[in-house]
Scaffold this motif. Structure first.
Motif, mmCIF file in Angstrom:
data_model
loop_
_atom_site.group_PDB
_atom_site.id
_atom_site.type_symbol
_atom_site.label_atom_id
_atom_site.label_comp_id
_atom_site.label_asym_id
_atom_site.label_seq_id
_atom_site.Cartn_x
_atom_site.Cartn_y
_atom_site.Cartn_z
ATOM 1 N N PHE A 321 0.871 -1.177 0.000
ATOM 2 C CA PHE A 321 0.000 0.000 0.000
ATOM 3 C C PHE A 321 0.904 1.223 0.000
ATOM 4 O O PHE A 321 1.782 1.347 0.863
ATOM 5 N N ARG A 322 0.715 2.107 -0.967
ATOM 6 C CA ARG A 322 1.523 3.322 -1.061
ATOM 7 C C ARG A 322 0.614 4.532 -0.908
ATOM 8 O O ARG A 322 -0.453 4.594 -1.504
ATOM 9 N N GLN A 323 1.060 5.477 -0.100
ATOM 10 C CA GLN A 323 0.253 6.681 0.130
ATOM 11 C C GLN A 323 1.182 7.844 0.441
ATOM 12 O O GLN A 323 2.195 7.673 1.119
ATOM 13 N N GLU A 324 0.827 9.027 -0.046
ATOM 14 C CA GLU A 324 1.631 10.210 0.223
ATOM 15 C C GLU A 324 1.465 10.636 1.679
ATOM 16 O O GLU A 324 0.350 10.656 2.212
ATOM 17 N N ARG A 325 2.580 10.964 2.315
ATOM 18 C CA ARG A 325 2.581 11.442 3.688
ATOM 19 C C ARG A 325 3.491 12.663 3.765
ATOM 20 O O ARG A 325 4.388 12.849 2.937
ATOM 21 N N MET A 326 3.287 13.473 4.790
ATOM 22 C CA MET A 326 4.132 14.643 5.006
ATOM 23 C C MET A 326 5.254 14.267 5.964
ATOM 24 O O MET A 326 5.007 13.675 7.015
ATOM 25 N N GLY A 327 6.494 14.602 5.607
ATOM 26 C CA GLY A 327 7.647 14.226 6.411
ATOM 27 C C GLY A 327 8.359 15.412 7.016
ATOM 28 O O GLY A 327 7.748 16.442 7.337
ATOM 29 N N TRP A 328 9.654 15.261 7.148
ATOM 30 C CA TRP A 328 10.500 16.249 7.795
ATOM 31 C C TRP A 328 10.419 17.579 7.059
ATOM 32 O O TRP A 328 10.555 17.639 5.834
ATOM 33 N N GLY A 331 8.196 18.064 3.798
ATOM 34 C CA GLY A 331 8.430 17.354 2.540
ATOM 35 C C GLY A 331 7.453 16.198 2.357
ATOM 36 O O GLY A 331 7.043 15.553 3.319
ATOM 37 N N ILE A 332 7.071 15.927 1.119
ATOM 38 C CA ILE A 332 6.114 14.862 0.813
ATOM 39 C C ILE A 332 6.863 13.623 0.321
ATOM 40 O O ILE A 332 7.783 13.723 -0.496
ATOM 41 N N PHE A 333 6.489 12.458 0.832
ATOM 42 C CA PHE A 333 7.056 11.189 0.370
ATOM 43 C C PHE A 333 5.951 10.143 0.333
ATOM 44 O O PHE A 333 4.851 10.356 0.865
ATOM 45 N N ARG A 334 6.233 9.014 -0.276
ATOM 46 C CA ARG A 334 5.243 7.925 -0.366
ATOM 47 C C ARG A 334 5.671 6.807 0.581
ATOM 48 O O ARG A 334 6.755 6.251 0.470
ATOM 49 N N MET A 387 12.347 8.438 6.169
ATOM 50 C CA MET A 387 11.845 8.212 7.508
ATOM 51 C C MET A 387 12.987 7.797 8.418
ATOM 52 O O MET A 387 14.103 7.541 7.963
ATOM 53 N N SER A 388 12.678 7.721 9.696
ATOM 54 C CA SER A 388 13.624 7.235 10.693
ATOM 55 C C SER A 388 12.998 6.033 11.384
ATOM 56 O O SER A 388 11.794 5.797 11.288
ATOM 57 N N LEU A 389 13.816 5.248 12.067
ATOM 58 C CA LEU A 389 13.251 4.158 12.861
ATOM 59 C C LEU A 389 12.373 4.699 13.974
ATOM 60 O O LEU A 389 11.326 4.129 14.301
ATOM 61 N N VAL A 390 12.787 5.822 14.578
ATOM 62 C CA VAL A 390 12.042 6.428 15.682
ATOM 63 C C VAL A 390 11.735 7.877 15.342
ATOM 64 O O VAL A 390 12.610 8.619 14.903
ATOM 65 N N GLY A 391 10.486 8.273 15.566
ATOM 66 C CA GLY A 391 10.065 9.641 15.303
ATOM 67 C C GLY A 391 8.549 9.714 15.328
ATOM 68 O O GLY A 391 7.872 8.693 15.510
ATOM 69 N N PRO A 392 7.963 10.871 15.121
ATOM 70 C CA PRO A 392 6.505 10.987 15.069
ATOM 71 C C PRO A 392 5.935 10.190 13.903
ATOM 72 O O PRO A 392 6.500 10.212 12.805
ATOM 73 N N ARG A 393 4.830 9.486 14.111
ATOM 74 C CA ARG A 393 4.218 8.714 13.030
ATOM 75 C C ARG A 393 3.642 9.659 11.978
ATOM 76 O O ARG A 393 2.946 10.624 12.309
ATOM 77 N N PRO A 394 3.908 9.416 10.690
ATOM 78 C CA PRO A 394 3.344 10.270 9.639
ATOM 79 C C PRO A 394 1.881 9.908 9.389
ATOM 80 O O PRO A 394 1.522 8.736 9.298
ATOM 81 N N HIS A 395 1.021 10.909 9.315
ATOM 82 C CA HIS A 395 -0.408 10.693 9.065
ATOM 83 C C HIS A 395 -0.726 10.993 7.607
ATOM 84 O O HIS A 395 0.070 11.628 6.902
ATOM 85 N N ALA A 396 -1.891 10.562 7.173
ATOM 86 C CA ALA A 396 -2.362 10.922 5.834
ATOM 87 C C ALA A 396 -2.428 12.447 5.733
ATOM 88 O O ALA A 396 -2.788 13.135 6.696
ATOM 89 N N LYS A 417 12.450 13.885 11.506
ATOM 90 C CA LYS A 417 11.995 12.863 10.573
ATOM 91 C C LYS A 417 10.874 12.024 11.184
ATOM 92 O O LYS A 417 10.909 11.691 12.363
ATOM 93 N N PRO A 418 9.858 11.667 10.386
ATOM 94 C CA PRO A 418 8.822 10.762 10.896
ATOM 95 C C PRO A 418 9.421 9.377 11.126
ATOM 96 O O PRO A 418 10.457 9.030 10.546
ATOM 97 N N GLY A 419 8.785 8.587 11.979
ATOM 98 C CA GLY A 419 9.363 7.301 12.339
ATOM 99 C C GLY A 419 8.400 6.135 12.196
ATOM 100 O O GLY A 419 7.176 6.315 12.114
#
Length: 475
Positions: A321-328, A331-334, A387-396, A417-419
């Motif tokens: 499942f691929r979805q765009e999320r907002m990161g550090w 920035g937008i990533f999938r 992403m990082s192993l640890v960080g805030p979870r990225p939401h839709a 970075k989101p984790g």
């Protein structure tokens, strides 16, 4: 006339009391003495290898203790002892690492090093206890204390009052505070209030009288951001009275993100919001992520294959499942996840969160969501640096927009970075958010993580993740 900062000295100066300087010297001599005695006891004479060890120990001690602010913080003894233990442990970790990296570890006695660690820590603790007792006795005479006054009120003024009043070794007695705006209590008011709060002596118009009456030697401005114009006028009045003037800007009503004080071209800069990932910290975070993610992918590769096959056999559609999320920094990533639902389209373009007993979740999907195995493909996002192993979870992204309208500092969580996992997740703040309060708890945990980030905190969260990522909140 244009302002030109002085180039002769830095405006950000470190202050060290005589007692702290003596304490630092005593610690260094004590550590050297313990090391010398142990070498003499075990070896019989001081070899060049142990001379190098002692010199490295003292050098590391100076750097590490400065980092942990051992001699710059006035805290309770329990907290001071814990900080001393951490700093001493970090110092020895550096020594051990240097010994192994230079392949010189065989020259040193394990027993001697272990005894030096325990003996050095014990002697330092005893010295710190003794120094605190000496300070208390020397400063136990009221006539030796300087009277101090706070200009301002509110939570920060109360906090400052408590800190100064509860630290007799600072050598100051807090007599009270004056209000910045007129219309407060009259000068000399001594009504009984909460002992944790400073007594209100009057307002700013009474300042000259109060300074004279109470023989004030130090003044602390505690001003909100919109009242800083008061400082210049009052400062000039105090300048002629030979009073030490300190400014404590009241910025703590704001949500501060990794705040700090630094200097740019001689100008003091108070940073209110900044990412903790800069310079060596960013390098270490990236190194941690790439190494651990590579190792984890090697270990779970067979499991990834089994899950992929199970998903294909369970329901038609893609494995991932691929979805765009907002990161550090926005920035937008999938994001990569194992597909856990039947293939469907968003209703009216609205992304709906997974719920308990959600009919869209497949049989395999229910299992991998409950065990959080659906998150494993995000190791690829980690390797890509998204992403990082640890960080805030990225939401839709749609949910980011919705929650940012209700939570003022929601986007502050993107300062790192989101984790795959995070502090909020190991505390149980995961799964469906039925009300805004649940999301506020997540955001508060995410900001707490950003403000306290360290490799050690990452390690603790990863360890707790093993036990936290299965349970009633996963579906």
């Amino acid at each position: 006339m244009t302002f030109q900062p002085s180039g002769r000295r830095s405006i950000l100066q470190r202050r060290s009391s005589t007692s702290n300087s003596i304490q630092a010297g005593l610690d260094g001599m004590a550590v050297t003495g313990v090391a010398w005695w142990l070498v003499d006891y075990h070896i019989g004479f001081l070899t060049p290898a142990y001379v190098i060890m002692i010199l490295l120990l003292l050098g590391a001690l100076a750097v590490v203790y400065d980092h942990y602010a051992i001699y710059r913080s006035n805290v309770g003894f329990t907290l001071k002892a814990f900080k001393l233990f951490k700093a001493w442990t970090a110092t020895f970790a550096f020594l051990v690492a240097m010994a192994f990296l230079t392949k010189q570890s065989e020259q040193y006695s394990r027993m001697l090093v272990a005894q030096l660690f325990l003996g050095g820590l014990l002697v330092q603790l005893l010295l710190h206890v003794a120094m605190r007792e000496v300070q208390k006795k020397l400063l136990n005479h009221p006539d030796q204390l300087d009277n101090a006054l706070i200009i301002g009120s509110g939570r920060l003024a109360n906090f400052l009052h408590q800190k100064i009043s509860n630290n007799p070794w600072l050598g100051q007695r807090m007599v009270g505070c004056v209000l910045i705006k007129a219309g407060g209590e009259p000068a000399g008011a001594t009504a009984e209030i909460d002992p944790r709060h400073p007594t209100i002596l009057g307002n700013i118009t009474d300042l000259d009288v109060l300074v004279e009456r109470h023989a004030i030697r130090s003044v602390y401005f505690v001003t909100p951001l919109d009242a800083s114009e008061v400082i210049e006028e009052v400062y000039l009045r105090l300048l002629d009275k030979h009073i030490a003037v300190n400014w404590v800007p009241d910025i703590f009503s704001l949500r501060l993100i990794n705040h700090s004080v630094r200097e740019i071209a001689g100008i003091p800069v108070l940073t209110l919001s900044e990412t903790p990932l800069m310079g060596m910290r960013l390098f270490l975070k990236n190194l941690e992520d790439r190494l651990l993610a590579s190792l984890a992918l090697i270990l779970v590769a067979p499991l990834l294959m089994v899950i992929a096959i199970a998903i294909k056999l369970d329901s038609p559609g893609p494995v991932f499942f691929r979805q765009e999320r907002m990161g550090w920094s926005g920035g937008i990533f999938r994001i990569w996840k194992f597909r856990s639902m039947v293939v469907h389209q968003a209703e009216n373009g609205i992304v709906k969160q997974a719920q308990k007993n959600d009919p869209r979740v497949t049989r395999v999907g229910a299992f991998i969501r409950r065990t959080s195995l659906d998150e494993l493909p995000q190791l690829f996002n980690v390797l890509l640096g998204e992403m990082s192993l640890v960080g805030p979870r990225p939401h839709a992204i749609q949910h980011d927009e919705e929650y940012s309208d209700s939570i003022v500092d929601y986007f502050a969580r993107h300062h790192i970075k989101p984790g795959i996992t995070g502090l909020a997740q190991v505390r149980g703040f995961r799964g469906e958010t039925r009300d805004i309060e649940q999301m506020i708890q997540r955001v508060e945990s995410d900001i707490e993580y950003i403000n306290n980030w360290s490799l050690w905190l990452d390690f603790i969260i990863l360890l707790r993740t093993v036990f936290a990522f299965t349970g009633k909140h996963a579906y």
